[in-house]
Design a protein around this motif. Structure first.
Motif, short mmCIF file in Angstrom:
data_model
loop_
_atom_site.label_atom_id
_atom_site.label_comp_id
_atom_site.label_asym_id
_atom_site.label_seq_id
_atom_site.Cartn_x
_atom_site.Cartn_y
_atom_site.Cartn_z
N GLU A 1 0.82 -1.22 0.00
CA GLU A 1 0.00 0.00 0.00
C GLU A 1 0.85 1.27 0.00
N THR A 2 1.87 1.33 0.85
CA THR A 2 2.62 2.58 1.01
C THR A 2 4.10 2.33 0.78
N GLU A 3 4.81 3.44 0.52
CA GLU A 3 6.26 3.36 0.36
C GLU A 3 6.93 2.98 1.66
N ALA A 4 6.38 3.41 2.79
CA ALA A 4 6.97 3.07 4.08
C ALA A 4 6.97 1.56 4.30
N GLN A 5 5.88 0.89 3.94
CA GLN A 5 5.83 -0.56 4.07
C GLN A 5 6.85 -1.22 3.16
N ALA A 6 6.93 -0.77 1.92
CA ALA A 6 7.88 -1.37 0.98
C ALA A 6 9.31 -1.20 1.46
N ARG A 7 9.64 0.00 1.93
CA ARG A 7 11.00 0.24 2.40
C ARG A 7 11.31 -0.59 3.65
#
Length: 869
Positions: free
Chosen positions: A623-629
């Motif tokens: 969902e978010t870039e924070a999760q991916a990172r």
């Protein structure tokens, strides 16, 4: 008689005079000092005795011009000069006195003019103040009347709404009371203010013409005294007419609430009765808390302001910003302080962001089958796929073999869509074929009818069995003389593959990629097998797929070929793949077209990665870039810990045994750079298998992209050669390697590389084919000539260009073609060679994809006999 008889002695004109001078100091003390003044001594001639002096001045003596009475030793000219000087001094003194009198008169006139201007200005100010007071009194009367009227209306409305009779009896008389209250104020303010002014004017009216005219300082004092008298009599100045809160509350009639205030009060009471406007209760949240968390992320999870969280941490003595990380214990204290509940999670829980929900049966739709072509080298896998796609792919592969995994999607004549994976057939690409088998639905095993089953064919069978996917045997090259399909079927029995022609359950089709024989039967067999499998997927969910290949493109950055397995991958999606993450910047299909989305079983090139992933990694949309990172960081850390644990020796005995074994093994260190990730991994795996108990190959480093100065520095320090597979060194790295003596070997066919390394490691090099670069040429323009094709207008930038030499076409330091020249012309003449700095025309043999800006590398090969040192 003495000589002094009859003479007046020289001396001062009189006795010294004494006096006192008063000294004043800055700190306030004074001191009287007694001083003594002396008169100037003047020489006065005595009658009958020249040169004698007495009191008086020479200029006042009437007989000073008499030669008999002038001082001795003074000539007539000198005496005349002195007299002239005395007369001139007296004249100047008189002029200065007249000038001083004139200046004093002008100053007096200036002072008189200023006094008159000041008096006129004061009269104007007094008149203006009187007018302002009158205006303020008028406004005061109007305001009092308006206030009284508004109060009366408010009381009437209040009584009507609330149903009470609380009207004030004095309200109607408020205007009269206000007028009566204003009258004494006017009487106390207006009359005394005008009287002193008039009196002052009467006193000072003719004073301007009197000799005792007042000074400006005196005028100021008089004005201040008038102001004090006016205030003592009750005049409050200009602000007396303005309405203040205290004057409104302390007045006789009082001040009632405004109509707007009454409306607000009624609205508030109504909302309170209906239950509106009540402050919502604070929602208690369960905050997931990892081992470390950013302050801003903690505030988001609590739904609190980040500034409040930072303030709470500062109260605890931690001076942090919203972008800093804090430990779990501190974060738990902050969560409890804000009234929430902390839920501890481990680092591995970040993987839960990836959806693992099982799709409902109603959401599944039919998807195209994924077909993998496998088989031995030169058995016609790519040619067979080429015939199906009706495109020419083989001519673009170096040495006629496939060097990378290719993913294509084709549509049959019946309208059925098929996705093909073309895996390389060489043994070095075992791991790449394994990846192809793991993502595939159907495996087509290509076996040449004139060659039967070979070692790589057996490996392909084992991969298909391990992946537990159905197998279809395509017996290729049936058009060649000596083709024997029965022998192929019989050989397959040794590997537990029983085809339908021999009463088995594996479909077999006799085909010819050259003539097109049996292609329809092969496509029909694939479609039948896909119907049996009932392949379905849910396109309306977050995408998940597998990386077929990944490379580092100079112009586009990291590029991954992804096969979507479930869901729909869209432009703008945020994803994590292996240890990398990114946001989909563009999607390119197998025809080179940019698409907005890719559904199940669709292969696409994905742009927008943070780095180059490994072939075989799984792509998942989050969902978010924070999760991916966060997921990518966790995977990097886990992989690092795993490598550290695997490389560490468990006991001291094992460490000593390993060190002793390494002393007896000769190592051949190499550094590998390739154009794509899959080729680099395959080369490393192949080189690690080279060697025995006496010699082995050690890959110090491998990567993707052109050879750089960093690679040359590492090779020099390790004293190892650099292996470049379909890549070239840039100009700086090439010059650095030449200066440092680093050997750079270039290869375009993998088995040539492996064979060369095997010979070098075993010491069996009898003859080495070396390449000597003799020149470089840059393409300036491309011309299309009828009958010849595309001709490159080139400038030889280095060395010499020979027609007999081999050539390679480089684009962004990556080899895209290797072959020979069809023509080499200088102007209109065919020439054998062109030296550096000259222009020429070049055309390649059976290759026309040339562009302006490409670089042509000219080289010669020679065989060199070598012996081991």
């Amino acid at each position: 008689m003495s000589d002094t008889d009859g003479k007046k002695p020289l001396g001062l004109g009189g006795a010294p005079r004494s006096g006192s001078v008063k000294q004043s100091f800055s700190h306030g003390r004074t001191h009287a000092v007694v001083v003594e003044t002396k008169r100037k001594r003047v020489v006065v001639p005595t009658p009958g005795k020249p040169g004698a002096a007495a009191g008086g001045t020479a200029s006042t003596s009437p007989n000073l011009g008499d030669p008999a009475k002038r001082p001795a030793g003074i000539s007539d000219a000198e005496m005349e000069r002195r007299l002239t000087a005395l007369r001139q001094a007296k004249a100047r003194e008189q002029e200065e006195a007249a000038k001083r009198a004139d200046d004093e008169r002008q100053r007096e006139e200036e002072r008189q003019r200023r006094r008159e201007e000041i008096e006129a200005k004061e009269r104007e100010d007094r008149a203006r103040e009187a007018a302002l007071r009158a205006k303020a009194e008028e406004e005061e009367r109007a305001k009092q009347a308006a206030i009284a009227e508004a109060a009366a209306r408010a009381e009437q409305r209040k009584a009507d709404i609330l149903g009470t009779q609380r009207r004030k009896p004095a309200a109607p008389e408020a205007p009269a009371a206000a007028a009566e209250a204003a009258a004494p104020a006017r009487a106390g303010r207006g009359a005394p203010a005008a009287a002193p002014a008039a009196g002052a004017d009467a006193e000072r009216g003719p004073a301007s013409s009197k000799p005792g005219l007042p000074t400006p300082r005196k005028v100021d004092r008089e004005r201040e005294e008038r102001d004090r008298n006016a205030k003592a009599k009750g005049d409050e100045g200009r602000r007396a007419g303005k309405l203040t809160l205290s004057s409104a509350l302390d007045g006789e009639g009082g001040r009632t609430r405004s109509l707007a205030a009454m409306k607000r009060k009624q609205e508030k009471a109504r909302n309170k009765a209906l239950g509106f406007g009540q402050k919502a209760e604070k929602q208690v949240r369960d905050v997931q808390l990892p081992e470390t968390i950013i302050v801003s992320e903690l505030a988001n999870r609590m739904a609190e302001r980040a500034a409040d969280v930072v303030k709470a941490l500062m109260k605890m003595g931690m001076m942090v910003t919203m972008n800093q990380a804090i430990d779990a214990d501190t974060a738990e204290l902050v969560i409890e302080e804000f009234g929430h509940k902390a839920v501890r999670v481990s680092d591995a829980d970040v993987e839960q962001a990836i959806e693992t929900v099982k799709d409902a049966e109603a959401d599944l739709v039919t998807r195209p089958p994924i077909v993998t072509i496998m088989g031995h080298v030169d058995h016609g896998k790519t040619s067979l796929l080429d015939a199906i796609r009706k495109a020419n792919v083989v001519s673009g592969e170096a040495g006629g073999i496939t060097q990378h995994i290719g993913a294509y999607q084709v549509k049959t004549e019946r309208g059925q869509v098929l996705t093909f994976l073309d895996t390389p057939g060489h043994a070095a690409f075992t791991s790449m074929r394994a990846r192809g088998a793991n993502v595939t639905d159907i495996v087509v095993l290509v076996v040449a009818a004139d060659d039967a089953v070979m070692p790589q064919t057996i490996e392909a069978i084992n991969h298909a069995k391990a992946a537990k996917v159905p197998l279809i045997v395509a017996i290729n090259k049936m058009d060649k003389h000596g083709a024997d399909a029965t022998k192929v079927r019989t050989d397959l029995l040794q590997h537990e593959i029983v085809v339908e022609a021999m009463s088995g359950d594996v479909q077999d089709v006799e085909v010819s990629a050259k003539t097109g024989m049996g292609l329809d039967n092969l496509l029909e067999a694939i479609g039948l097998q896909a119907e049996i499998l009932e392949l379905r997927a849910n396109p309306n969910r977050s995408a998940a797929g597998a990386v077929i290949e990944a490379k580092l493109d100079v112009g586009r950055g990291p590029v991954a070929t992804v096969l979507v397995q479930n869901g729909t991958l869209k432009k703008g999606d945020i994803f994590v793949v292996g240890e990398q993450w990114g946001k989909v910047r563009a999607l390119i299909n197998s025809q080179g077209e940019t698409v907005a989305e890719a559904g199940p079983s669709v292969p696409v090139e994905v742009l927008g990665l943070s780095g180059t992933p490994s072939a075989g990694d799984t792509l998942n949309v989050v969902e978010t870039e924070a999760q991916a990172r966060e997921i990518a960081d966790y995977r990097i850390k886990a992989a690092k810990d795993k490598r550290a644990a695997a490389g560490a020796a468990t006991t001291l005995e094992q460490l000593m045994a390993k060190a002793k074994a390494d002393l007896d093994v000769a190592e051949l260190p190499v550094l590998v750079k390739a154009d794509v990730q899959g080729s680099a991994e395959a080369i490393v795996q192949a080189l690690e298998k080279v060697g025995n108990e006496e010699v082995r190959v050690r890959v110090l480093h491998y990567g993707v992209g052109a050879i750089t100065d960093t690679d040359v520095g590492l090779a020099e320090a390790s004293k190892c050669p650099i292996i470049g597979f379909n890549v070239r060194a840039n100009a700086s790295a090439r010059n650095s390697a030449h200066q440092k003596g680093v050997d750079i070997r270039y290869y375009s066919i993998i088995y040539d590389l492996v064979d060369d390394i095997k010979k070098a490691a075993s010491g069996l090099l009898k003859a080495e084919v070396r390449e000597h670069f003799i020149g470089y040429a840059q393409i300036k323009e491309v011309f299309k000539i009828t009958g010849i094709g595309n001709v490159a207008g080139c400038l030889v930038t280095e060395g010499v260009a020979r027609r007999s030499a081999g050539v390679r076409l480089l684009r962004d330091n990556v080899v895209i073609h290797e072959g020979t020249l069809k023509t080499l012309k200088r102007f209109k003449d065919e020439v054998k060679e062109v030296i550096s700095g000259q222009e020429c025309g070049m055309a390649f043999e059976r290759y026309e994809d040339i562009r302006a800006g490409d670089v042509i590398e000219i080289f010669e090969r020679e065989e060199v006999q070598r012996t081991l040192d």
